[in-house]
Scaffold this motif. Sequence first.
Motif, PDB file in Angstrom:
ATOM      1  N   ALA A 142      34.338  43.034  33.267  1.00  0.00           N
ATOM      2  CA  ALA A 142      35.013  41.809  33.718  1.00  0.00           C
ATOM      3  C   ALA A 142      34.179  40.573  33.397  1.00  0.00           C
ATOM      4  O   ALA A 142      34.750  39.515  33.098  1.00  0.00           O
ATOM      5  CB  ALA A 142      35.283  41.880  35.222  1.00  0.00           C
ATOM      6  N   LEU A 150      35.656  37.434  31.352  1.00  0.00           N
ATOM      7  CA  LEU A 150      35.871  36.153  32.029  1.00  0.00           C
ATOM      8  C   LEU A 150      35.064  35.043  31.372  1.00  0.00           C
ATOM      9  O   LEU A 150      35.530  33.899  31.293  1.00  0.00           O
ATOM     10  CB  LEU A 150      35.547  36.278  33.522  1.00  0.00           C
ATOM     11  CG  LEU A 150      36.562  37.098  34.327  1.00  0.00           C
ATOM     12  CD1 LEU A 150      36.019  37.430  35.710  1.00  0.00           C
ATOM     13  CD2 LEU A 150      37.889  36.353  34.420  1.00  0.00           C
ATOM     14  N   GLY A 180      33.978  28.157  37.672  1.00  0.00           N
ATOM     15  CA  GLY A 180      33.775  29.320  36.814  1.00  0.00           C
ATOM     16  C   GLY A 180      32.317  29.475  36.426  1.00  0.00           C
ATOM     17  O   GLY A 180      31.770  30.572  36.447  1.00  0.00           O
ATOM     18  N   LEU A 217      32.574  36.833  40.360  1.00  0.00           N
ATOM     19  CA  LEU A 217      33.680  37.198  39.471  1.00  0.00           C
ATOM     20  C   LEU A 217      34.991  36.575  39.939  1.00  0.00           C
ATOM     21  O   LEU A 217      35.800  36.123  39.123  1.00  0.00           O
ATOM     22  CB  LEU A 217      33.823  38.725  39.397  1.00  0.00           C
ATOM     23  CG  LEU A 217      32.741  39.496  38.647  1.00  0.00           C
ATOM     24  CD1 LEU A 217      33.014  41.000  38.732  1.00  0.00           C
ATOM     25  CD2 LEU A 217      32.638  39.047  37.200  1.00  0.00           C
ATOM     26  N   ALA A 218      35.197  36.546  41.255  1.00  0.00           N
ATOM     27  CA  ALA A 218      36.424  35.949  41.794  1.00  0.00           C
ATOM     28  C   ALA A 218      36.508  34.459  41.459  1.00  0.00           C
ATOM     29  O   ALA A 218      37.574  33.962  41.088  1.00  0.00           O
ATOM     30  CB  ALA A 218      36.496  36.166  43.303  1.00  0.00           C
ATOM     31  N   PHE A 265      37.453  34.223  37.848  1.00  0.00           N
ATOM     32  CA  PHE A 265      38.852  34.553  37.671  1.00  0.00           C
ATOM     33  C   PHE A 265      39.768  33.409  38.118  1.00  0.00           C
ATOM     34  O   PHE A 265      40.689  33.021  37.398  1.00  0.00           O
ATOM     35  CB  PHE A 265      39.181  35.829  38.468  1.00  0.00           C
ATOM     36  CG  PHE A 265      40.636  36.168  38.477  1.00  0.00           C
ATOM     37  CD1 PHE A 265      41.227  36.785  37.395  1.00  0.00           C
ATOM     38  CD2 PHE A 265      41.425  35.856  39.571  1.00  0.00           C
ATOM     39  CE1 PHE A 265      42.576  37.088  37.387  1.00  0.00           C
ATOM     40  CE2 PHE A 265      42.773  36.161  39.591  1.00  0.00           C
ATOM     41  CZ  PHE A 265      43.351  36.773  38.492  1.00  0.00           C
ATOM     42  N   VAL A 269      42.719  31.268  36.010  1.00  0.00           N
ATOM     43  CA  VAL A 269      44.152  31.345  36.281  1.00  0.00           C
ATOM     44  C   VAL A 269      44.714  30.125  37.015  1.00  0.00           C
ATOM     45  O   VAL A 269      45.922  29.929  37.032  1.00  0.00           O
ATOM     46  CB  VAL A 269      44.544  32.628  37.054  1.00  0.00           C
ATOM     47  CG1 VAL A 269      44.181  33.858  36.224  1.00  0.00           C
ATOM     48  CG2 VAL A 269      43.902  32.676  38.417  1.00  0.00           C
TER      49      VAL A 269
END
Length: 137
Positions: A73, A77, A91, A128-129, A132, A136
């Motif tokens: 991931a 990402l 990010g 990571l969240a 992500f 998005v």
Amino acid sequence: MEMLPATATVFATLAAWSVVLLVAHILLQGFFATRELGSAWNAGPRDEGRKPEGVLAGRAGRASANLRETYPAFPALCLALAVTGDPSGWGLIGAYVWFAARIIYLPLYLAGIPYIRSLVWLGSLAGLAAMFLSVVL
């Protein structure tokens, strides 16, 4: 030729360093297994099914497996953020959090430190969240 934004270069650099982290996990796991079972075992085909049973070899193996569960991931990402941009900056913060947490996680796991290790792992997931969500949203 169009220049990439500075953040794209940072994401590429972090993705490259994450490969170094992955290789460090693999080498450490191999080091402890070889120390326990010998270089003939390491160089051989390992058909006899012997596995390292020592504490450090086991911990290094589990820490490496844990990294490899979420590792795909991270570069994905990083690539997505390098391509789409990261106007909020969350990010990039997430990428740094993931990377730092994964570095901190390894010695905590090798030392057998519970709870704090789990919190650090959760921190890596939070990184990571953030990455992500930056892609998005």
